[in-house]
Write a protein that holds these residues in place. Sequence first.
Motif: not given
Length: 337
Positions: A253-258, A265-269, A286-293, A302-308
């Motif tokens: 949210f601090s970076l503008g994620l919508q 939370v579900f994406a992390l789970l 591995p978890v970072d890559a899966a979380l971005v995906f 993708v760029g914003l998810a990676t930055a997050t």
Amino acid sequence: MTLVPPAAALPSALATAAPVRSPSAARLSRLTRHGLTALPLLLIGGWAVVDWPSVRGGAARLAAADAGWLLAALFFTCLGWLAAALTRQGAIPERLPPGLLIASQFAAGAANHVLPASIGAHAVTLRFLQSQGIPLARGTASLALYSLVKPVAKTAVLIVFLVALPGMLHLGELVPDDSTLLLAAAGVGVALVVAGCLLAVVPALRRPAVGFLRTALTDARLLHTRPSRVLALWGGAAATPLLQGSVIATVGFSLGLQLSWAQVVFALLIASTAVGAVPAPGGIGPVDAALVFTMAAFGAPVGLATATVIAYRVLTVWVPLLPGALVLSALVHRKIL
């Protein structure tokens, strides 16, 4: 008749009977203690050199982020350490000193990001339990119960999300196909069969395994007769992924994620469940890559998810890493670890 030596001869007799540590042995012990005290800082320094581009990029992102959301993320990060300490207390019948327990979990966080598969955190916790008078077998059983409860609680939280929010959380391509599920089930089955064969064939493994299992079952049964321990164990384990997801969401949210909080939370789970068994330090990689995906599958760029994810790692790994290493060194120096 037994002759009693005169009083003047007792000190010399005791001095002869008592083992005397040589100056070289004492010096070696001091050097070993100092080396263990400095080891966390050396490991973290080496890791910082290797991963410096990620640290620099994440720090730049955080510098341009919304300060209010970052404070919320820091708050949830601190609550995560408290949840870990609560879960650790729930996995052991004895009452542990709260201050030292929280300090040990803060230090365990630093060790966990250096060694893979939570080995560092478990080693720090086991040494802390032994320093509090917990026998090795019972301390190991506590770690096993902790490690078992965490994925079970996370799965329960995942099921709650699936049942409570069926329309918001579109799984789409996140659901693995039948061949992937079959391969995963076969891998688990093979691992269980191999472990069973080893225990059946090798008596040297079977005896300690049976003793460990007996101790673990006894302690688990005792803990689940005490409501306070049940609440600490299962409540702390269930709160951990929710707090981690809250950190990622507020950083986003601090970076503008919508995306919504529930989607993050579900994406992390999903990401941590899918690749959490890969032995990477602190789940990094591995978890970072899966979380971005996963966040991209929910509609995040993708760029914003990676930055997050990068900013989240900087906030939860690199910002507390040096203080955690200092606490770890201090606990080693004070012989608490």
